[in-house]
Design a protein around this motif. Sequence first.
Motif, short mmCIF file in Angstrom:
data_model
loop_
_atom_site.label_atom_id
_atom_site.label_comp_id
_atom_site.label_asym_id
_atom_site.label_seq_id
_atom_site.Cartn_x
_atom_site.Cartn_y
_atom_site.Cartn_z
N ALA A 173 0.81 -1.22 0.00
CA ALA A 173 0.00 0.00 0.00
C ALA A 173 0.85 1.27 0.00
O ALA A 173 0.39 2.32 -0.45
N ASP A 174 2.09 1.17 0.48
CA ASP A 174 2.99 2.33 0.51
C ASP A 174 3.80 2.47 -0.77
O ASP A 174 4.60 3.39 -0.90
N GLY A 175 3.63 1.53 -1.72
CA GLY A 175 4.37 1.58 -2.97
C GLY A 175 5.74 0.94 -2.88
O GLY A 175 6.62 1.22 -3.70
N PHE A 176 5.94 0.05 -1.91
CA PHE A 176 7.22 -0.62 -1.70
C PHE A 176 7.10 -2.13 -1.93
O PHE A 176 6.04 -2.70 -1.67
N VAL A 177 8.21 -2.75 -2.31
CA VAL A 177 8.34 -4.20 -2.14
C VAL A 177 8.38 -4.45 -0.63
O VAL A 177 7.66 -5.29 -0.10
N ARG A 178 9.25 -3.72 0.04
CA ARG A 178 9.37 -3.71 1.50
C ARG A 178 10.11 -2.43 1.82
O ARG A 178 11.06 -2.06 1.14
N ASP A 179 9.70 -1.72 2.84
CA ASP A 179 10.38 -0.49 3.25
C ASP A 179 11.83 -0.84 3.62
O ASP A 179 12.07 -1.78 4.39
N TYR A 180 12.78 -0.08 3.07
CA TYR A 180 14.19 -0.35 3.40
C TYR A 180 14.45 -0.30 4.90
O TYR A 180 15.27 -1.04 5.42
N GLY A 181 13.72 0.56 5.60
CA GLY A 181 13.89 0.65 7.05
C GLY A 181 13.54 -0.64 7.77
O GLY A 181 14.05 -0.91 8.86
N ALA A 182 12.69 -1.45 7.16
CA ALA A 182 12.30 -2.72 7.77
C ALA A 182 13.45 -3.72 7.76
O ALA A 182 13.38 -4.75 8.44
N LEU A 183 14.50 -3.44 6.98
CA LEU A 183 15.64 -4.35 6.90
C LEU A 183 16.70 -4.06 7.97
O LEU A 183 17.73 -4.73 8.02
N LYS A 184 16.43 -3.08 8.83
CA LYS A 184 17.40 -2.74 9.87
C LYS A 184 17.77 -3.91 10.77
O LYS A 184 18.91 -4.00 11.21
N PRO A 185 16.87 -4.86 11.05
CA PRO A 185 17.28 -6.01 11.88
C PRO A 185 18.48 -6.78 11.29
O PRO A 185 19.28 -7.33 12.04
#
Length: 117
Positions: free
Chosen positions: A46-58
């Motif tokens: 819905a945000d226009g992302f595959v996945r928000d890059y910030g979600a990869l911080k882990p």
Amino acid sequence: MYRITKEFHFSASHQLSHLPNGHQCARLHGHNYVVIVELAAQTLNADGFVRDYGALKPLKTYIDETFDHRHLNDVMDIPSTGENMARYFYDWCAARWPETTAVKVSETPKTWAEYRP
């Protein structure tokens, strides 16, 4: 298909002691590693992302806490070849982000190993 990648860096030592004496990788040595994770999706969220890059911080946190400035022989229970590391990071990422499609690991600017199921 939409694809994104994010790059992570760490420095570590290792020794591939299963190799024959005289092989350069059988000696204790280190690398400045680059890990690239790739994620893909047919449609965007819905945000226009595959996945928000910030979600990869882990992944950054995991690399910093577990691999950076460590001896990989003490961290991994398999030989720390680029190929094994690519699979290791792929499995870690895919367990968290189902969009994960590949992981590449570089030990030097001229060498890359990739795991892509």
